[in-house]
Design a protein around this motif. Structure first.
Motif, PDB file in Angstrom:
ATOM      1  N   PRO A 222       0.876  -1.281  -0.056  1.00 45.09           N
ATOM      2  CA  PRO A 222       0.065  -0.140   0.011  1.00 45.09           C
ATOM      3  C   PRO A 222       0.808   1.115  -0.008  1.00 45.09           C
ATOM      4  CG  PRO A 222       0.040  -0.890   2.203  1.00 45.09           C
ATOM      5  CD  PRO A 222       0.767  -2.000   1.316  1.00 45.09           C
ATOM      6  N   VAL A 223       0.592   2.308  -0.780  1.00 45.75           N
ATOM      7  CA  VAL A 223       1.294   3.529  -0.833  1.00 45.75           C
ATOM      8  C   VAL A 223       0.290   4.664  -0.626  1.00 45.75           C
ATOM      9  CG1 VAL A 223       2.825   2.785  -2.535  1.00 45.75           C
ATOM     10  CG2 VAL A 223       0.851   3.636  -3.475  1.00 45.75           C
ATOM     11  N   GLY A 224      -1.039   4.312  -0.285  1.00 42.15           N
ATOM     12  CA  GLY A 224      -1.881   5.577   0.000  1.00 42.15           C
ATOM     13  C   GLY A 224      -3.261   4.921   0.565  1.00 42.15           C
ATOM     14  N   THR A 225      -4.243   5.793   0.484  1.00 44.31           N
ATOM     15  CA  THR A 225      -5.552   5.254   0.806  1.00 44.31           C
ATOM     16  C   THR A 225      -6.222   4.274  -0.217  1.00 44.31           C
ATOM     17  OG1 THR A 225      -5.860   7.553   1.782  1.00 44.31           O
ATOM     18  CG2 THR A 225      -7.679   6.122   1.503  1.00 44.31           C
ATOM     19  N   ARG A 226      -6.078   3.344   0.127  1.00 45.82           N
ATOM     20  CA  ARG A 226      -6.716   2.116  -0.801  1.00 45.82           C
ATOM     21  C   ARG A 226      -5.983   2.127  -2.321  1.00 45.82           C
ATOM     22  NH1 ARG A 226     -10.626   0.859   2.516  1.00 45.82           N
ATOM     23  NH2 ARG A 226     -10.900  -1.002   1.193  1.00 45.82           N
ATOM     24  N   THR A 227      -4.835   2.569  -2.326  1.00 55.24           N
ATOM     25  CA  THR A 227      -4.058   2.418  -3.352  1.00 55.24           C
ATOM     26  C   THR A 227      -2.664   1.471  -3.167  1.00 55.24           C
ATOM     27  OG1 THR A 227      -4.833   4.645  -4.069  1.00 55.24           O
ATOM     28  CG2 THR A 227      -2.863   3.874  -5.032  1.00 55.24           C
ATOM     29  N   TYR A 228      -2.457   0.657  -4.200  1.00 58.07           N
ATOM     30  CA  TYR A 228      -1.319  -0.183  -4.036  1.00 58.07           C
ATOM     31  C   TYR A 228      -0.280   0.028  -5.271  1.00 58.07           C
ATOM     32  CZ  TYR A 228      -4.374  -2.569  -0.444  1.00 58.07           C
ATOM     33  OH  TYR A 228      -5.015  -2.458   0.597  1.00 58.07           O
TER      34      TYR A 228
END
Length: 490
Positions: A222-228
């Motif tokens: 994961p690199v952010g809100t709900r982002t991979y």
């Protein structure tokens, strides 16, 4: 005296024809210099400037060379790939065999059946025997002339490459077992293809909707809100492979339907500047439910053709109980997808839903509503998407029965080939390659054609100027000398 007059007339004619010849030669030089590609710092002359120069020279006027600061230059250089500081996994996700590509069947060609017609009465039937006379045997053709000796080999040009990448996804389709579990694991198949001509480094990233969580895909983090974001693959030209993204669907995610996510791939190459990217959405499809006796609901998939015109969505609500009930259908669509004209009995709700009164539904019967749905070009490019529909049966006596489900939204616009990033070599050759790409779009002449045209026009102008000067001199020699002015001592 007459000889001196002729000499003075020739000198005056030469002085008058000299500026015209100089202007023509200067214009030819400017046009030829504008037509031929120069160094990387030189800006090409616009077609309108060349036309203005030709018209001015034809009219006998002097033309100043165009100011390179006022003419549009070449395209801005493609920026280098943006380097982010987000943590990126060091290894790429494992790959699996991609699904077979679907290609349309080749058209079948059959030989035409010969047609025979019966001879007319009174006319002889056509003869089917070959003539007895033999045609003379043609003499063999003379041998072709010897090829001229090959000249020196052309200088090697730096190879040109193209960046291209494409991603396709499959939907997350849940079965009836979802209604009995607190959460359901699922896998999203993502297929990547290198559509360019260079060996590329391919990055993968994906975004999950609310109600879905990552389930530990190897090589992704994961690199952010709900982002991979996942590690990089090295893909050769034409390579095609798939990877499986692990997700987990929460037990109450159905309350937020419709749910859709997105996948994006970016490709770059150390031997080229710029990047190529492609993205595609995926739909989370829930089965009809939660299961309730006495009611059945079904919605057909929604598809937009290549024209992007509105399409029709059919929704059927069935009363499988023993008593009559009043029916109601609610439709929920994703962003960019709307119903321009609601059917009779339907009203738009503040939350964007369309609520329709289906009227009385007798026991054992069903009712169908058809919606004309439109989608913006951006929404169609992001497809496949998901929509949701819910059905309600409210009997006169007894509890109400409700069921909902999601349906798939696809568009042919999302299946078109993404643009390929053309990469030009550096230096002056890069200017030539970039100029050739700008002229290859079919909207105008290419640089080579423009150069040939301008050089040809310049040559014609020089010939015209020389012809005018020669005609003027010849006319001066053939005209009788002018009478001397009164009081002249010559």
């Amino acid at each position: 005296m007459a000889r001196d007059d002729d000499v003075r007339q020739v000198g005056r004619a030469g002085r008058r024809s000299g500026p015209a010849l100089a202007v023509a030669l200067a214009a030819a030089g400017v046009l030829a210099a504008a037509a031929l590609p120069g160094p990387a710092s030189a800006a090409p002359v616009h077609h309108s400037a060349a036309v203005a120069a030709v018209a001015a020279v034809a009219a006998g006027l002097s033309v100043a060379p165009p100011d390179p600061t006022t003419e549009p230059g070449g395209d801005d250089p493609t920026p280098e790939p943006t380097v982010t500081t987000d943590p990126v996994p060091t290894s790429a996700p494992p790959t699996v065999s991609p699904p077979p590509e679907t290609t349309p069947p080749a058209p079948t060609t059959t030989a035409p059946t010969p047609t025979t017609t019966a001879p007319s009465p009174g006319r002889p039937a056509p003869s089917t025997t070959s003539p007895t006379a033999k045609d003379p045997v043609p003499s063999p053709p003379p041998p072709p002339p010897a090829a001229p000796p090959a000249g020196p080999p052309a200088p090697a040009q730096p190879p040109r490459g193209e960046l291209g990448v494409r991603v396709t996804t499959e939907d997350l389709v849940l079965d009836d077992g979802y209604w009995n579990a607190r959460s359901t694991p699922a896998t999203l198949r993502v297929t990547v293809a290198n559509t360019g001509t260079l060996t590329e480094q391919v990055r993968l990233g994906y975004t999950l909707p609310l109600g879905l969580d990552g389930a530990g895909t190897p090589g992704c983090a994961p690199v952010g809100t709900r982002t991979y974001r996942c590690g990089e693959w090295t893909a050769a030209p034409g390579a095609r492979f798939s990877t499986l993204v692990r997700v987990r669907v929460n037990g109450d995610a159905w309350r937020r339907m419709p749910l859709s996510g997105s996948v994006r791939v970016t490709a770059y190459s150390p031997s080229a500047s710029g990047t190529a990217a492609d993205d595609e959405g995926f739909a989370v499809l829930f089965p009809p439910g939660p299961p309730v006796p006495g009611i059945s609901l079904h919605a057909d998939p929604l598809a937009f053709d290549i024209t992007g015109a509105p399409s029709t969505l059919a929704v059927r609500l069935r009363n499988t109980g023993r008593v009559d009930a009043r029916g109601r259908i609610e439709l929920t669509l994703p962003a960019g997808v709307t119903v321009p004209d609601l059917p009779a009995g339907c009203t738009a709700q503040p939350d964007g839903r369309a609520r329709c009164d289906a009227g009385p539904v007798a026991a054992g019967s069903s009712v169908e509503l058809r919606f004309t749905v439109a989608a913006t070009p951006a929404a169609q490019r992001q497809s496949p998407l998901a929509g949701a529909v819910s059905g309600l049966l409210d009997p006169r006596n007894g509890p109400s029965r409700m069921m909902q489900m999601s349906f798939r939204i696809t568009a042919a616009a999302a299946l078109t080939t993404p643009p390929v990033a053309r990469v030009a070599p550096t230096g002056s050759q890069g200017v030539l390659a970039a100029a050739g790409q700008r002229g290859a779009d079919g909207g105008g002449l290419s640089v080579r054609h423009t150069a040939v045209l301008l050089v040809t026009v310049s040559g014609l102008l020089v010939v015209l100027a020389l012809g005018l000067a020669t005609t003027s001199l010849r006319r001066r020699f053939t005209d009788p000398p002018a009478a001397p002015a009164p009081g002249s001592t010559d």
